[in-house]
Each structure stands twice: as structure tokens, then as C-alpha cells.
Write an enzyme that holds these catalytic residues in place. Structure first.
Site, short mmCIF file in Angstrom:
data_model
loop_
_atom_site.label_atom_id
_atom_site.label_comp_id
_atom_site.label_asym_id
_atom_site.label_seq_id
_atom_site.Cartn_x
_atom_site.Cartn_y
_atom_site.Cartn_z
N THR A 115 9.64 28.87 -108.59
CA THR A 115 8.43 29.01 -109.40
C THR A 115 7.53 27.80 -109.18
OG1 THR A 115 9.38 27.84 -111.28
CG2 THR A 115 9.69 30.25 -111.21
N PRO A 116 6.29 27.85 -109.68
CA PRO A 116 5.43 26.66 -109.59
C PRO A 116 6.05 25.43 -110.27
CG PRO A 116 4.10 28.58 -110.05
CD PRO A 116 5.55 29.02 -110.15
N TYR A 142 16.90 19.94 -122.01
CA TYR A 142 16.58 21.31 -121.60
C TYR A 142 17.77 22.23 -121.87
CZ TYR A 142 15.31 25.22 -118.58
OH TYR A 142 15.02 26.48 -118.08
N ARG A 155 19.97 17.08 -117.43
CA ARG A 155 19.21 18.15 -118.07
C ARG A 155 19.66 18.38 -119.52
NH1 ARG A 155 16.86 17.42 -114.03
NH2 ARG A 155 16.03 18.86 -112.52
N LYS A 192 18.10 25.66 -124.25
CA LYS A 192 18.48 26.97 -123.71
C LYS A 192 19.78 27.46 -124.32
CE LYS A 192 14.77 27.56 -121.44
NZ LYS A 192 13.85 28.68 -121.74
#
Length: 177
Positions: free
Chosen positions: A107-108, A72, A69, A76
Site C-alpha cells: 500500500t502507499p 500498533y 510494533r 490491532k
């Protein structure tokens, strides 16, 4: 505008060599620069408010190392640092700035990741077991943290983040059995 919640963001998977420059620019543009654009657009109205608050949505990825990750996580981490710097800049203007750092949230987006896994059920169990409290964070739990940081009840809270992560950031419990 009294309250701004910056919650747009996209994910990215892979190690440091797995995403090219174009993807790095795309994810930073949405997750970091996008927040800057929204804050700049809202500032005139926020300056008129007597209860102005900005809540940026970060991630536990900003404070812990997660495998595959890196991109990402980098965005963040930037959101967290940016939150602190903006809070310092806007403190004397009476605009509070904080962040919520969720753990793995049901979450989706997580649903789509699970659908793409070779064994979605096993992957869900792995994600749940990564959370010290043994389950995914709920969207409602994240929303309640946002509401608190945006409300007058947190009038003395600025320049911080609230980890809604089931203990993922700081706790090291024994493995789930």
C-alpha cells in the site's frame, strides 16, 4: 446502510518505551475508538437492514509478535477482541461482525515506510521474505476478503477473522533462498 467497513487506521513504530502517552492515545483514538464511533453512528441504519454486516480491518499484528510494533499491535489486538465482543452483542440483532487481518500489504503506507528506510530495496526484500509466500499481500486480495465477509455468501460467518497474510500467522516454512 447494509455494510460497514471500518478501515481507517494509522501505524506506529517502536518498542514499549519508544512512544509516549500522547502517541498511545492518538493511535488508540484512531484505530480503536474511531471504529467504535463509526459503528455507533451506523447502528440505527444497520438495525433496519436485512443483510447487515460489519467488517473491521485488523492486522496479522494482532495474532503474531512483530518487532518494533508494540503500539500498533496493541491497537490491532483491541480491534480483534472488540470485533468478537461486538459480534456476540449484535448476533441476535442479525448483524454479522467479522474482521480481516491482512499481512504486510503493498500500500502507499508501506511505500512511505520504504522511502524512509536507509536501503529501500533491501527493506522491501526483508518485508517480502517475512511473508511465508515470499511477496507482499495485494490490496485486491484484502478487498476480496472484505467483499466475501460483507456479502450474503458468508451469511453464517460472524465473530471471526480472515487472515489474508500469505501464511504469516500460522506457517513456518523454510527460509527463502
Amino acid at each position: 446502510i447494509d455494510i460497514l467497513v471500518n478501515c481507517a487506521g494509522i501505524g506506529a513504530q517502536g518498542g514499549v518505551g519508544d512512544n509516549g502517552d500522547e502517541e498511545w492515545h492518538r493511535v488508540f483514538d484512531v484505530n480503536v475508538v474511531g471504529m467504535v464511533r463509526v459503528i455507533r453512528a451506523a447502528l440505527p441504519a444497520l438495525h433496519q437492514s436485512t443483510a447487515a454486516a460489519i467488517v473491521n480491518i485488523g492486522s496479522v499484528a494482532a495474532t503474531v509478535g512483530l518487532p518494533d510494533r508494540v503500539l500498533y499491535t496493541a491497537t490491532k489486538g483491541a480491534v480483534l477482541s472488540m470485533t468478537l465482543a461486538i459480534a456476540a452483542d449484535l448476533l441476535t440483532d442479525g448483524i454479522r461482525v467479522n474482521a480481516v487481518n491482512p499481512g504486510t500489504t503493498d500500500t502507499p503506507w508501506i511505500g512511505r515506510l520504504l522511502e524512509g528506510a536507509a536501503d529501500p530495496s533491501a527493506e522491501r526484500v526483508a518485508l517480502q521474505n517475512r511473508q511465508p509466500h515470499g511477496r507482499l499481500v495485494t490490496a485486491d486480495e484484502v478487498a476480496e476478503a472484505i467483499v466475501y465477509l460483507a456479502s450474503p455468501s458468508s451469511g453464517s460467518t460472524t465473530g471471526t477473522y480472515l487472515a489474508v497474510d500469505g501464511g504469516m500467522q500460522r506457517l513456518r516454512p523454510r527460509p527463502h533462498s
